[in-house]
Design a protein around this motif. Structure first.
Motif, PDB file in Angstrom:
ATOM      1  N   UNK A  28      40.889  35.293  49.631  1.00  0.00           N
ATOM      2  CA  UNK A  28      40.074  35.750  48.859  1.00  0.00           C
ATOM      3  C   UNK A  28      39.712  37.113  49.182  1.00  0.00           C
ATOM      4  N   UNK A  29      38.922  38.255  49.006  1.00  0.00           N
ATOM      5  CA  UNK A  29      38.325  39.022  49.338  1.00  0.00           C
ATOM      6  C   UNK A  29      37.229  39.409  48.524  1.00  0.00           C
ATOM      7  N   UNK A  30      36.260  40.589  48.861  1.00  0.00           N
ATOM      8  CA  UNK A  30      35.315  41.235  48.184  1.00  0.00           C
ATOM      9  C   UNK A  30      35.179  42.883  48.287  1.00  0.00           C
ATOM     10  N   UNK A  45      31.976  45.413  41.898  1.00  0.00           N
ATOM     11  CA  UNK A  45      31.557  45.904  42.661  1.00  0.00           C
ATOM     12  C   UNK A  45      31.276  45.224  43.207  1.00  0.00           C
ATOM     13  N   UNK A  46      31.070  43.993  44.462  1.00  0.00           N
ATOM     14  CA  UNK A  46      30.434  43.219  44.991  1.00  0.00           C
ATOM     15  C   UNK A  46      31.077  41.664  45.111  1.00  0.00           C
ATOM     16  N   UNK A  47      32.004  41.933  43.794  1.00  0.00           N
ATOM     17  CA  UNK A  47      32.155  40.363  42.936  1.00  0.00           C
ATOM     18  C   UNK A  47      33.447  39.879  44.620  1.00  0.00           C
ATOM     19  N   UNK A  67      42.069  37.807  40.686  1.00  0.00           N
ATOM     20  CA  UNK A  67      40.783  37.805  39.496  1.00  0.00           C
ATOM     21  C   UNK A  67      39.593  37.096  40.097  1.00  0.00           C
ATOM     22  N   UNK A  68      38.378  37.619  39.374  1.00  0.00           N
ATOM     23  CA  UNK A  68      37.100  37.225  39.841  1.00  0.00           C
ATOM     24  C   UNK A  68      36.817  35.630  40.108  1.00  0.00           C
ATOM     25  N   UNK A  94      37.628  43.979  51.017  1.00  0.00           N
ATOM     26  CA  UNK A  94      37.288  43.006  52.671  1.00  0.00           C
ATOM     27  C   UNK A  94      37.640  42.077  52.641  1.00  0.00           C
ATOM     28  N   UNK A  95      38.213  41.582  53.346  1.00  0.00           N
ATOM     29  CA  UNK A  95      39.054  39.953  53.939  1.00  0.00           C
ATOM     30  C   UNK A  95      38.074  39.297  53.829  1.00  0.00           C
TER      31      UNK A  95
END
Length: 104
Positions: A28-30, A45-47, A67-68, A94-95
């Motif tokens: 998962x990443x930001x 952005x921010x998802x 993928x979101x 961002x991790x």
């Protein structure tokens, strides 16, 4: 012709290190796209996203296909359906899975 055969034989990347955290498929990443991007960068952005793969182009640039997390059609991204899979450089994420940090 030989150039393309050489590229096909290149090993695929299974993981990479971002901010001291090992990222791989399923991590998962930001998303934090760099400034000056297009409308999709602004919208994403921010998802939070899941890494579906680590890709490398012919110029050795690395991209994360993601993928979101909140996409109800997220499974379509795994099938490479347009609109459900997006690409970002390692510098644009961002991790979030800090338990995968090296040295932990």
């Amino acid at each position: 012709m030989d150039f393309f055969r050489e590229q096909e034989e290149r090993p695929t990347l299974e993981s990479l290190l971002v901010e001291g955290v090992e990222l791989k498929k399923g991590s998962r990443v930001l998303l934090q796209p760099r400034a000056g991007g297009d409308i999709m960068d602004i919208a994403l952005a921010g998802k939070v996203a899941f890494i579906e793969g680590i890709e490398q182009d012919f110029e050795d640039r690395i991209y994360l296909s993601v993928t979101l997390e909140d996409d109800p059609g997220r499974d379509l991204g795994g099938d490479r359906v347009l609109g459900h899979r997006f690409y970002f450089s390692p510098e644009e994420v961002v991790p979030l899975d800090l338990e995968n940090a090296r040295g932990s």
